[in-house]
Design a protein around this motif. Structure first.
Motif, mmCIF file in Angstrom:
data_model
loop_
_atom_site.group_PDB
_atom_site.id
_atom_site.type_symbol
_atom_site.label_atom_id
_atom_site.label_comp_id
_atom_site.label_asym_id
_atom_site.label_seq_id
_atom_site.Cartn_x
_atom_site.Cartn_y
_atom_site.Cartn_z
ATOM 1 N N ILE A 1 0.850 -1.198 0.000
ATOM 2 C CA ILE A 1 0.000 0.000 0.000
ATOM 3 C C ILE A 1 0.887 1.250 0.000
ATOM 4 O O ILE A 1 0.589 2.239 -0.672
ATOM 5 C CB ILE A 1 -0.947 -0.039 1.220
ATOM 6 N N HIS B 1 -6.866 -0.240 -2.686
ATOM 7 C CA HIS B 1 -6.225 -1.132 -1.706
ATOM 8 C C HIS B 1 -7.121 -1.244 -0.476
ATOM 9 O O HIS B 1 -8.108 -0.517 -0.335
ATOM 10 C CB HIS B 1 -4.819 -0.643 -1.353
ATOM 11 N N SER B 2 -6.720 -2.140 0.398
ATOM 12 C CA SER B 2 -7.627 -2.496 1.496
ATOM 13 C C SER B 2 -7.738 -1.419 2.567
ATOM 14 O O SER B 2 -8.647 -1.463 3.390
ATOM 15 C CB SER B 2 -7.171 -3.801 2.133
ATOM 16 N N ARG C 1 -13.151 2.820 -2.402
ATOM 17 C CA ARG C 1 -12.730 1.724 -3.283
ATOM 18 C C ARG C 1 -13.661 1.649 -4.485
ATOM 19 O O ARG C 1 -13.223 1.555 -5.628
ATOM 20 C CB ARG C 1 -12.760 0.392 -2.525
ATOM 21 N N THR D 1 -3.325 -3.126 -5.191
ATOM 22 C CA THR D 1 -2.679 -4.286 -4.570
ATOM 23 C C THR D 1 -3.419 -5.521 -5.077
ATOM 24 O O THR D 1 -4.339 -5.411 -5.900
ATOM 25 C CB THR D 1 -2.807 -4.226 -3.034
#
Ligand SMILES: Nc1ncnc2c1ncn2[C@@H]1O[C@H](COP(=O)(O)OP(=O)(O)OP(=O)(O)O)[C@@H](O)[C@H]1O
Length: 675
Positions: free
Chosen positions: A335, A356-357, A364, A396
């Motif tokens: 990240i 990314h998370s 997102r 990612t």
């Protein structure tokens, strides 16, 4: 069934799909089943078998498992279970109805996409004028309102199909007996991206969910538990069909390539064994349909690589994005890497979005949507921006599996992933549903061993062709990148100073000390300056820092306005340049939009052309032994003081047509300085 006869979609006829589904397939333009669909449908339709389907990325696995479930829903519309028919309220009816399908996915985006895909089919299957859809689909994923998801889940007589990620589903099951009971009697269990879903340590909740659909040992394999009161259900229904799908189903592909593993051979094996251990298939002998192609990738996917120093990856990525505009997903392992690269590209005028998370789910989806819908229009290149034609997703591996964004032209592996299956799935975000696409691996000297391991895992030689590069553009691009980096550093310093300043102010306020004069322009101790978050205004340093950022931005804007020219292009007298074919290209309007001296072309075309030329001149093209060339066989060692890669001997000039320019002999080592 309006306008649809048995001869309308002959290729779908043999499966005996209900008319609304055939109508939907027709209106969505799916004229014929894909290979995985035609191989699995005869086995997976209601009342048939358990199926494990393995097929390349983008081959239509979602419909392969979606159609049998929708076929079941349509069949039960006419013939509801006896308990549901006798119920007096919607809630009672919901309790009595088994779930038609539970679909488990590894990521939120994928779950939402699967729901969207099936919903589109349901909508297309609904006759015009009818408001009620024949199937309700609930999506249960983290990062979104649980309350809202619960409402949709229990609307009317309850959803027919649940598409979920394991974490949120298990959370909801713990407080929702109706959901739990309906899952226990689900008619279809689907595990998408199955190898990932059952990989040890990935989804702790998968164990619990799979336990819900396991039959109780006392009932025996053939016990009928389909129409019994909810309260008495303690185990899964006996008529459940299990459909397992993935593009990869091999333990060897999951091996961590970065770990030196002496026992490589003993680690092989199939995830199938794990599946049979963990899932209670009702079928004693589930049908396994394995359509994995030899190279494990879609036939339409072209692969290429750039070998360069780690610190040069930004430069080659920028080159690639400018040279081949289009929709590109760039996979980055961390990240932090995305956070570093994003401003760098945005400063350079590239439409880049992160995924990314650590982003909120709303963000997102927003970025994914922007990436998806960005207009890719060559004529959108505007003054002051290097390009308006590229749309880039910096992601990612959260985007590696399942994501179906139509029209992704390229996938770039900015760093190699840790496993071969991740490489296959990442690459599979392009070249989907029969379209062409390109995957570019960027390999630095430290990754050469991983690359070799990757090729070995995929059971192929390292025969990936190097991306042809027009080296004479690189000095100007490098200059842009360095300036963009300086802007980013200056912005960072500005923000840091602002933070320090407000912290200082807060301390001063608490101690009742007046530092306003400093902030107003006296000799502040704050180094680098920044935005003041207080009423006292900005310090001198902050103003200086702001001016520095603005100055650098203006300098970059000016730099971006200057055209990029290949060696041998004369701006003063167009016809006097030494670049062969340049004028012809101009006249034919085939020149690249932002790189003067090369033609508009696709990376696939250039690779094919380089391959043709390379065959004839393999020896002459060998790079000098002293310095590793990008795209050539760079040294394994991360050599100290790594010098800039020597230019490729023959600069590639894009797509060659009849009368188009041939490569100009050997380019000299690129010089720094302004173009
Ligand atoms: N029969 C068909 N004809 C044409 N296009 C199809 C057909 N079936 C599915 N598609 C399209 O193919 C694309 C890829 O489908 P899908 O996402 O199901 O692939 P997948 O095999 O699940 O890929 P992955 O392994 O990456 O998850 C989708 O855009 C879908 O609409």
């Amino acid at each position: 069934m309006q306008g649809l006869t048995d001869s309308t979609l002959p290729k779908w006829r043999s499966f005996g799909l209900h008319a609304p589904l055939r109508r939907a397939l027709h209106s969505m333009g799916f004229k014929q089943p894909t290979s995985i669909q035609s191989s699995t449908l005869p086995l997976s339709l209601p009342g048939e078998r358990d199926v494990v389907g393995i097929a390349q990325t983008g081959s239509g696995k979602t419909l392969a498992y979606g159609l049998p479930i929708l076929q079941y829903v349509l069949a039960t519309l006419a013939d509801p279970t006896p308990a549901a028919a006798g119920a007096s309220s919607d809630a009672e009816r919901e309790d009595a109805r088994p779930l038609a399908g539970l679909i488990l996915c590894p990521t939120r985006e994928l779950a939402l996409q699967v729901s969207k895909h099936l919903n589109a089919l349901v909508e297309a299957a609904t006759p015009p004028g009818k408001k009620m859809r024949f199937a309700g689909i609930a999506t249960l994923t983290g990062g979104m309102s649980e309350e809202k998801q619960r409402r949709l889940l229990h609307r009317g007589t309850g959803a027919d199909i649940v598409v979920a990620t394991p974490g949120r589903l298990w959370d909801m099951c713990e407080s929702d007996d109706t959901l739990t009971a309906r899952i226990k009697r689900t008619r279809f269990l689907v595990v998408d991206e199955a190898d990932r879903m059952i990989e040890t340590g990935h989804f702790a909740e998968m164990e619990q969910i799979l336990a819900l659909v396991r039959r109780a040992p006392s009932k025996g394999k053939n016990a009928a538990v389909d129409v019994v009161p909810t309260s008495s259900i303690t185990s899964g229904g006996s008529s459940m069909q299990t459909l397992i799908f993935s593009a990869t189903l091999s333990k060897d592909l999951q091996r961590n390539l970065k770990r030196r593993n002496r026992n490589r051979k003993s680690r092989g094996g199939s995830t199938l064994e794990d599946l049979f251990d963990k899932i209670d298939f009702r079928d004693d002998d589930p049908a396994v349909i394995d359509l994995t192609p030899e190279r494990r990738m879609a036939a339409e996917l072209k692969e290429t690589k750039v070998e360069c120093l780690s610190k040069e990856k930004d430069l080659y990525l920028y080159y690639f994005l400018l040279r081949y505009p289009g929709r590109t997903i760039v996979f980055i392992n961390s990240i932090d890497g995305i956070r570093r690269l994003l401003p760098l590209l945005v400063n350079l005028g590239i439409n880049a979005f992160p995924l990314h998370s650590q982003l909120q789910q709303k963000q997102r989806l927003k970025y994914l949507d922007r990436f998806r819908s960005a207009a890719i229009d060559a004529s959108a290149a505007v003054q002051g921006r290097s390009t308006g034609t590229a749309s880039v997703l910096l992601a990612t591996d959260v985007a590696a599996r399942g994501l179906d964004v139509p029209g992704v032209d390229h996938v770039v592996h900015y760093q190699l992933p840790r496993s071969a299956d991740a490489f296959v799935h990442r690459s599979g975000r392009t070249a989907r549903a029969g379209r062409s696409g390109l995957s570019l691996a960027m390999i630095d000297p430290g990754e050469k061993r991983v690359w070799r391991e990757l090729c070995r895992s995929l059971q192929r030689p390292d025969d990936t062709a190097a991306l042809p590069i027009e080296y004479s553009f690189l000095p100007a691009l490098r200059e842009r990148i360095e300036l963009s980096r300086s802007i980013d550093n200056a912005v960072h310093n500005q923000a840091k100073a602002a933070h320090d300043e407000s912290w200082l102010k807060q301390l001063a306020d608490e101690a009742d000390i007046d530092i306003a004069s400093d902030l107003d322009g006296g000799d502040s101790d704050v180094d680098g300056g920044g935005r003041s978050g207080n009423a006292g205004g900005k310090s001198k340093a902050a103003r200086k820092a702001k001016a520095k950022v603005e100055g650098l931005k203006a300098e970059l804007a000016e730099m971006l306005r200057r055209p990029l020219s290949a060696r041998g292009v004369s701006h003063k007298y167009i016809t006097s340049g030494s670049r062969a074919g340049f004028v012809e290209g101009l006249l034919a309007d085939e020149q690249h939009e932002s790189m003067i001296g090369v033609m508009r072309s696709t990376a696939e075309d250039d690779l094919a052309e380089a391959g043709r030329q390379g065959k004839g001149r393999k020896k002459a093209a060998a790079a000098p032994a002293a310095a590793p060339a990008a795209g050539s066989d760079a040294s394994d060692a991360e050599s100290a003081g790594d010098s800039e890669p020597e230019p490729e001997p023959r600069a590639q000039q894009g797509k060659k047509r009849k009368g188009a320019p041939a490569g100009r002999g050997r380019a000299k080592k690129a010089r720094g300085g302004r173009p």
